[in-house]
Design a protein around this motif. Structure first.
Motif, PDB file in Angstrom:
ATOM      1  N   LYS A 193       0.935  -1.153   0.076  1.00 16.37           N
ATOM      2  CA  LYS A 193      -0.073   0.069   0.086  1.00 16.37           C
ATOM      3  C   LYS A 193       0.679   1.468   0.144  1.00 16.37           C
ATOM      4  CE  LYS A 193      -4.157  -2.141   2.072  1.00 16.37           C
ATOM      5  NZ  LYS A 193      -4.925  -2.201   3.481  1.00 16.37           N
ATOM      6  N   GLY A 194       2.049   1.272   0.696  1.00 15.21           N
ATOM      7  CA  GLY A 194       2.967   2.524   0.422  1.00 15.21           C
ATOM      8  C   GLY A 194       3.429   2.681  -0.867  1.00 15.21           C
ATOM      9  N   ILE A 195       3.685   1.536  -1.571  1.00 12.13           N
ATOM     10  CA  ILE A 195       3.937   1.706  -3.114  1.00 12.13           C
ATOM     11  C   ILE A 195       2.933   2.352  -3.681  1.00 12.13           C
ATOM     12  CG2 ILE A 195       4.564   0.589  -5.207  1.00 12.13           C
ATOM     13  CD1 ILE A 195       6.223  -1.474  -3.465  1.00 12.13           C
ATOM     14  N   ILE A 196       1.623   1.782  -3.657  1.00 16.06           N
ATOM     15  CA  ILE A 196       0.555   2.298  -4.442  1.00 16.06           C
ATOM     16  C   ILE A 196       0.266   4.040  -3.958  1.00 16.06           C
ATOM     17  CG2 ILE A 196      -1.973   2.225  -4.770  1.00 16.06           C
ATOM     18  CD1 ILE A 196      -1.419  -1.099  -4.276  1.00 16.06           C
ATOM     19  N   THR A 197       0.393   4.295  -2.671  1.00 13.62           N
ATOM     20  CA  THR A 197       0.233   5.677  -2.152  1.00 13.62           C
ATOM     21  C   THR A 197       1.460   6.365  -2.745  1.00 13.62           C
ATOM     22  OG1 THR A 197      -0.588   4.937  -0.146  1.00 13.62           O
ATOM     23  CG2 THR A 197       0.185   6.882  -0.325  1.00 13.62           C
ATOM     24  N   GLY A 198       2.386   6.110  -2.980  1.00 10.31           N
ATOM     25  CA  GLY A 198       3.649   6.702  -3.507  1.00 10.31           C
ATOM     26  C   GLY A 198       3.535   7.126  -4.796  1.00 10.31           C
ATOM     27  N   LEU A 199       2.845   6.100  -5.616  1.00  9.99           N
ATOM     28  CA  LEU A 199       2.597   6.183  -7.069  1.00  9.99           C
ATOM     29  C   LEU A 199       1.492   7.086  -7.213  1.00  9.99           C
ATOM     30  CD1 LEU A 199       2.812   2.502  -8.314  1.00  9.99           C
ATOM     31  CD2 LEU A 199       4.292   4.444  -9.123  1.00  9.99           C
ATOM     32  N   MET A 200       0.809   7.201  -6.490  1.00 10.11           N
ATOM     33  CA  MET A 200      -0.661   8.087  -6.584  1.00 10.11           C
ATOM     34  C   MET A 200      -0.132   9.633  -6.315  1.00 10.11           C
ATOM     35  SD  MET A 200      -3.309   6.221  -7.510  1.00 10.11           S
ATOM     36  CE  MET A 200      -4.675   7.470  -7.060  1.00 10.11           C
ATOM     37  N   ILE A 201       0.704   9.836  -5.275  1.00  9.71           N
ATOM     38  CA  ILE A 201       1.053  11.048  -5.147  1.00  9.71           C
ATOM     39  C   ILE A 201       1.958  11.588  -6.000  1.00  9.71           C
ATOM     40  CG2 ILE A 201       2.568  12.625  -3.468  1.00  9.71           C
ATOM     41  CD1 ILE A 201       1.283  10.615  -0.986  1.00  9.71           C
ATOM     42  N   ALA A 202       2.839  11.008  -6.503  1.00  8.71           N
ATOM     43  CA  ALA A 202       3.752  11.276  -7.570  1.00  8.71           C
ATOM     44  C   ALA A 202       3.057  11.523  -8.810  1.00  8.71           C
ATOM     45  CB  ALA A 202       4.792  10.135  -7.967  1.00  8.71           C
ATOM     46  N   SER A 203       1.814  10.809  -9.154  1.00  8.98           N
ATOM     47  CA  SER A 203       1.194  11.210 -10.565  1.00  8.98           C
ATOM     48  C   SER A 203       0.264  12.603 -10.240  1.00  8.98           C
ATOM     49  CB  SER A 203       0.078  10.071 -10.387  1.00  8.98           C
ATOM     50  OG  SER A 203      -0.966  10.412 -11.397  1.00  8.98           O
ATOM     51  N   ILE A 204      -0.065  12.973  -9.084  1.00  9.92           N
ATOM     52  CA  ILE A 204      -0.714  13.997  -8.740  1.00  9.92           C
ATOM     53  C   ILE A 204       0.295  15.359  -8.974  1.00  9.92           C
ATOM     54  CG2 ILE A 204      -1.673  15.640  -6.961  1.00  9.92           C
ATOM     55  CD1 ILE A 204      -3.017  12.861  -5.848  1.00  9.92           C
ATOM     56  N   GLY A 205       1.399  15.237  -8.512  1.00 11.47           N
ATOM     57  CA  GLY A 205       2.765  15.954  -8.738  1.00 11.47           C
ATOM     58  C   GLY A 205       2.869  16.243 -10.049  1.00 11.47           C
ATOM     59  N   CYS A 206       3.245  15.326 -11.057  1.00 10.57           N
ATOM     60  CA  CYS A 206       2.837  15.439 -12.401  1.00 10.57           C
ATOM     61  C   CYS A 206       1.747  16.195 -13.026  1.00 10.57           C
ATOM     62  CB  CYS A 206       3.276  13.978 -13.201  1.00 10.57           C
ATOM     63  SG  CYS A 206       4.800  13.195 -12.830  1.00 10.57           S
ATOM     64  N   PHE A 207       0.785  15.725 -12.659  1.00  7.99           N
ATOM     65  CA  PHE A 207      -0.563  16.540 -13.241  1.00  7.99           C
ATOM     66  C   PHE A 207      -0.451  18.003 -12.826  1.00  7.99           C
ATOM     67  CE2 PHE A 207      -3.034  12.223 -12.987  1.00  7.99           C
ATOM     68  CZ  PHE A 207      -3.370  12.549 -14.655  1.00  7.99           C
ATOM     69  N   LEU A 208      -0.043  18.463 -11.938  1.00  2.57           N
ATOM     70  CA  LEU A 208       0.186  19.995 -11.233  1.00  2.57           C
ATOM     71  C   LEU A 208       1.178  20.794 -12.331  1.00  2.57           C
ATOM     72  CD1 LEU A 208       0.315  19.665  -7.335  1.00  2.57           C
ATOM     73  CD2 LEU A 208      -1.489  20.393  -8.689  1.00  2.57           C
ATOM     74  N   PHE A 209       1.926  20.064 -13.043  1.00  2.50           N
ATOM     75  CA  PHE A 209       2.509  20.702 -13.952  1.00  2.50           C
ATOM     76  C   PHE A 209       1.978  21.546 -15.162  1.00  2.50           C
ATOM     77  CE2 PHE A 209       6.207  18.711 -11.916  1.00  2.50           C
ATOM     78  CZ  PHE A 209       7.548  19.303 -12.674  1.00  2.50           C
ATOM     79  N   TYR A 210       0.854  20.624 -15.418  1.00  5.75           N
ATOM     80  CA  TYR A 210      -0.044  21.502 -16.529  1.00  5.75           C
ATOM     81  C   TYR A 210      -0.557  22.755 -16.117  1.00  5.75           C
ATOM     82  CZ  TYR A 210      -2.887  21.194 -20.638  1.00  5.75           C
ATOM     83  OH  TYR A 210      -3.398  21.355 -21.973  1.00  5.75           O
ATOM     84  N   PRO A 211      -1.195  23.111 -14.825  1.00  6.23           N
ATOM     85  CA  PRO A 211      -1.421  24.570 -14.346  1.00  6.23           C
ATOM     86  C   PRO A 211      -0.355  25.222 -14.171  1.00  6.23           C
ATOM     87  CG  PRO A 211      -2.111  22.843 -12.565  1.00  6.23           C
ATOM     88  CD  PRO A 211      -1.617  22.088 -13.885  1.00  6.23           C
ATOM     89  N   ALA A 212       0.715  24.703 -13.539  1.00  7.34           N
ATOM     90  CA  ALA A 212       2.044  25.434 -13.454  1.00  7.34           C
ATOM     91  C   ALA A 212       2.440  26.286 -14.571  1.00  7.34           C
ATOM     92  CB  ALA A 212       2.916  24.715 -12.621  1.00  7.34           C
TER      93      ALA A 212
END
Length: 416
Positions: free
Chosen positions: A88-107
């Protein structure tokens, strides 16, 4: 019952060869992805420097925010994984990293440098959770005596990611309508959107796969204070701090170094592609190192590579042209085995405190935030070429750790 990171015992290795092979294969995808993402920062720095007219010091805030997340998030990540477990730690890390990448679009749409830095922090927070979950897991998938070799092999695929990333970045960022000289930062939107979707898919994949269970020890999990009783862990943390700082600082300045007319006179796109040689050397060296350390003591290999890195940096600093160019790129080959070797030697014989040790070592990755910033300050005052004296000094301590500092002295946990 799956073990949590707070109760993982590094001395109780998983001994199910077939399950271990499958687990190693699937875990290498994580090492590839965070290597790929981390190396993109080397492309992002010169791109944002031009897009926002930044000084070297300001541009190094990219690495400061990215690797600063390791310092802030590592201990909370260890506590989180201790509650939810490795998978679950791996899955959580992947989800948070994905959100970080998505944030590049509005930035990029808003054209605000501070928002890029925030997105990088979120992305790195997810990768930190992945590091805390995956590194000790790989160490446990087999005999303790070959842990360095095993972790070096998975890190080789991390280096494969860093080797591929410069071509990806140069193609999608620098080649898009001369993006390096645009006044906006929209060229990064598509690359990071693709990364966000890839990380999301990986999170779904890990939700449905089955990983070997690590046995939970009967003892109460020790505290961080107990782990710090081991001198080799403390020295290993310093080694990780200096190694990551040196590696990231070198990579961050490669484009600018190769752009210098006295070195190679390359434009940003050409120099970005040559970064692949730096990280590609690390990949090749890790495959070689994984085999060598089956027979040669890991500490000796670490010492040799440190001395070679210092020699190559001295040549790059005090020469010019092709000699300086290829010397700095060859440092990547010397870096190859350093992180996994320092990591595995530092958690060796920590017993039930290995997970806390892993958290502390991930905390030390903050060196990637601090040392590039100091090299940026040096570059603003004395120039890019002389600023490489800073990483050269770092390798001196790493050589000491390989020679002597990695040897366990006080081992109170072995009596438990």
């Amino acid at each position: 019952m799956a073990s949590s990171i707070g109760t993982f015992d590094a001395n109780n290795q998983v001994e199910h060869p077939q399950n271990n092979i499958f687990a190693m294969i699937i875990l290498t995808t994580l090492f590839f992805m965070w290597g790929f993402i981390t190396c993109l920062n080397d492309i992002l720095i010169p791109y944002l420097k031009n897009a926002f007219s930044l000084s070297y010091t300001q541009a190094m805030l990219v690495q400061f925010c990215f690797f600063g997340a390791y310092f802030i998030v590592s201990i909370p990540a260890g506590n989180l994984v201790s509650k939810i477990g490795f998978k679950k730690g791996i899955i959580t890390g992947l989800m948070i990293a994905s959100i970080g990448c998505f944030l590049f679009y509005p930035a990029a749409s808003l054209g605000t440098y501070a928002l890029f830095l925030g997105a990088l922090f979120v992305l790195a927070a997810g990768i930190t959770i992945l590091q805390v979950s995956a590194n000790p897991f790989v160490s446990a998938l087999g005999p303790a005596k070959t842990a360095s070799s095993r972790l070096t092999m998975t890190q080789a695929f991390n280096s494969l990611g860093t080797t591929v990333a410069p071509f990806f970045g140069a193609w999608l960022i620098f080649s898009e309508a001369n993006a390096a000289v645009q006044s906006d930062a929209t060229a990064v939107q598509m690359p990071y959107l693709l990364l966000a979707l890839t990380l999301l898919v990986l999170a779904v994949v890990f939700t449905f796969i089955k990983l070997p269970s690590l046995e939970q020890t009967e003892q109460s999990p020790p505290s961080i204070k107990t782990a710090l009783q081991h001198s080799h862990l403390k020295l290993g943390a310093i080694g990780i701090f200096l190694y990551v700082g040196a590696e990231v600082a070198i990579g961050s300045f490669l484009v600018n170094f190769l752009h210098d007319p006295a070195i190679a006179g390359l434009n940003e796109a050409q120099a970005a592609k040559l970064i692949a040689y730096y990280w590609g050397g690390a990949m090749i060296g890790r495959f070689i190192g994984a085999a060598v350390m089956q027979r040669v003591e890991a500490g000796h290999v670490l010492l040799f590579n440190s001395m070679m890195a210092i020699a190559l940096l001295m040549i790059a600093i005090f020469s010019s042209g092709q000699l300086a160019k290829w010397s700095i790129l060859a440092v990547g080959l010397c870096n190859s085995i350093m992180f996994p070797t320092i990591f595995s030697l530092a958690i060796n014989k920590l017993g039930n405190a290995a997970s806390h040790g892993a958290g502390l070592l991930c905390l030390a990755i903050v060196g990637g935030a601090i040392l590039p910033l100091f090299q940026g300050i040096l570059a603003d005052f004395v120039g890019v070429q002389l600023s490489f004296l800073l990483p050269a000094v770092c390798y001196i301590f790493i050589g000491y750790f390989g020679l002597k500092g990695h040897k366990p002295r006080n081992l109170p946990l072995e009596k438990q």
